[in-house]
Design a protein around this motif. Structure first.
Motif: not given
Length: 570
Positions: A364, A373, A376, A427, A429-430, A432-433
């Motif tokens: 990460t 990208a 996560v 997004s 990434e958000d 996935q988090k």
């Protein structure tokens, strides 16, 4: 020094021998790290007395005297005695000299005068080892002497190879060949090589039982030879390439493939091969031998040695080639496969969880900031295997230590206390988090860490475990949730020091966490009150200094006046 019972050695009895041995060890202890003590001992004639004991004595006090002589006079003093005894073959002085050279060679690094003597020491060692089999047969103790010679040879070579590239110094080349020969002639490995040669046509085979019984001392000597080869590879890029080209890597791989070697020796073989070929070799071997818990365990240990930043570790592979950043997710997947393949193997789960903690941070990490990208989602796959290991080995501190380190790394990507359980934006990434946070919450990761704090609060040697466990609770529930646990811990508990350190490290490492805590005046005051209370309660205890220091650092991070801590601890 000089008068009895120190000398003359030949005229004294058994009690005097023991006393001389104790005095020699005392000299070594006094000389360790103190140039002033060395000067004073030399001025009192210690070196002459030690040399006399070494030359005239016959018991274990001779080995102790040679070790002390090396501490005072370095390589030159040891070589002087050894050269006088070389013609006698295997004597206590020669044996003690071999032991002393091992330590002297490590201490020679950075000392040009001592380094200049290493070629002489190398020549003497090689000459001694050339006759060692005949001489040790006569002495009746060849196995232990062989180990001592291999250790000394490895130490001398590891210090010399940075100054002597391949094909530049004949004795250095010869010394490396001797180490490889030591491995090749080890009974269990030579039997494996013969078995491998007979099965060369098979594409996927295990060598099976060769019928040879491995000698424990020979295996120990092979461990030291493999360790020496690994250290040579780590010390010099030129020698690393030479070991690849001369067939050493293929030989190491062949012995690993046959899996005839005892577990400890197999781990040394893995480590040496990784020092030569890097992390890619380890991952390839683990894929080939995923069904073998021993091979997987050896591979996981080597991954930790390569990736861990703790350069204080004796076997940290500083200088070994790592995989490219793009390969780290694949390596993490391989570790998770190992966890699923061997769910009941304690050693595999222990090391695999530690690997997960290291790899999550590497996967990460991004040089441009943020999380690369897609990474996560990759690390989210680690949650279930890690928690499964936690449940299966909940009372095993070795496994729990790795579990807590892994959970801390995972929660560092998606802290539950920052309310990342919903998708705040569109997004990828958000989202996935949010999925990672949800998985951690559903699997009960924070609850397990909370229980670990209680289970191991008084267990010796668990401070790192407790620090990670407290960090998991703080990342999951916020700083406020940790304070009652530290407050309730009894004075002297490791949980107190570990907890304060964890909060400070978290706050320093992620300003979002510190900002969340500092926005709540009640939390800041609670931290200040707790720090003052702990410092007062620990006053006069062994932990007083560490508690006060950690409390002051944490309060400074929160913007509190450090005087609160000093008053409480006064």
């Amino acid at each position: 020094f000089g008068p009895p019972p120190w000398g003359p050695p030949a005229t004294m009895g058994r009690d005097a021998e023991e006393l001389r041995r104790a005095l020699a060890y005392l000299v070594t202890s006094l000389a360790d790290g103190s140039t002033q003590a060395v000067s004073m001992l030399c001025a009192e004639g210690a070196m002459a007395s030690l040399a006399e004991v070494s030359l005239q004595g016959s018991g274990l006090e001779v080995e102790a005297a040679m070790w002390a002589l090396g501490s005072l006079g370095g390589i030159g003093a040891v070589l002087d005695v050894m050269s006088k005894q070389q013609a006698t073959g295997v004597s206590q002085a020669m044996r003690g000299g071999v032991l002393a050279l091992s330590q002297c060679a490590w201490n020679a690094v950075g000392d040009q005068e001592e380094l200049s003597r290493l070629p002489v020491a190398l020549a003497l060692l090689l000459d001694f080892m050339a006759h060692e089999e005949t001489l040790s047969a006569a002495s009746g103790d060849g196995s232990s002497l062989r180990v001592q010679c291999v250790v000394a040879l490895g130490s001398v070579l590891a210090s010399l190879v940075t100054h002597a590239p391949p094909n530049r110094h004949g004795n250095v080349d010869r010394g490396v060949e001797v180490l490889l020969t030591c491995l090749q002639t080890t009974p269990v490995l030579s039997a494996s090589s013969n078995a491998a040669a007979g099965a060369a046509a098979a594409s996927d085979t295990t060598c099976g039982s060769s019928g040879a019984v491995a000698d424990a001392a020979a295996s120990f000597a092979a461990e030291k030879a493999a360790e020496a080869i690994g250290r040579i590879a780590l010390a010099s890029v030129e020698w690393r390439q030479a070991l690849r080209q001369c067939g050493a890597l293929e030989a190491l791989a062949g012995w690993i493939h046959c899996r005839e070697a005892p577990l400890r020796l197999q781990q040394y073989l893995f480590w040496a091969a990784a020092a030569i070929a890097g992390l890619q070799f380890v991952s390839n071997e683990m894929r080939l031998h995923m069904a073998s818990a021993d091979a997987v365990h050896a591979g996981l240990c080597t991954i930790i040695d390569i990736l861990d930043d703790d350069i204080e570790d004796e076997y940290a592979s500083v200088g070994a080639e790592r995989s490219k950043d793009a390969d780290m997710p694949a390596l993490l997947g391989l570790v998770l496969e190992a966890m699923r393949t061997h769910p009941g193997a304690l050693e595999v789960q222990e090391k695999a969880c530690s690997c997960v903690g290291l790899l999550v941070r590497l996967v990460t990490a991004s040089r441009q900031g943020g999380v690369p990208a897609g990474c996560v989602a990759v690390v989210a796959a680690a949650v279930a295997p890690v928690v499964a290991a936690a449940r299966r080995f909940a009372r095993c501190p070795e496994v729990v230590r790795g579990v807590c380190a892994a959970l801390r790394a995972l929660l560092g990507v998606a802290p539950l206390c920052l309310d990342s359980s919903h998708c705040p934006s569109s997004s990828s990434e958000d989202c996935q988090k949010a999925a990672l946070a949800c998985a951690l919450s559903e699997e009960g990761a924070v609850d397990f860490a909370d229980e670990a704090c209680d289970a191991f609060a008084t267990t010796p040697h668990t401070e790192d475990l407790l620090e990670d466990a407290i960090a998991v609770v703080a990342l999951g529930r916020g700083f406020r949730a940790v304070l009652p646990k530290l407050d309730a811990a009894p004075p002297g508990s490791l949980l107190r020091v570990a907890g304060l350190k964890a909060l400070f490290e978290l706050g320093r490492g992620d300003l979002r966490l510190m900002g969340q805590a500092c926005r709540d005046a009640g939390v800041v005051q609670a931290i200040a009150d707790m720090c003052a209370k702990l410092a007062a309660e620990e006053a006069g205890t062994d932990q007083c200094g560490r508690i006060s220091e950690s409390a002051a650092l944490l309060m400074g991070l929160c913007g509190c006046a450090p005087m609160h801590v000093s008053r409480a601890g006064a």
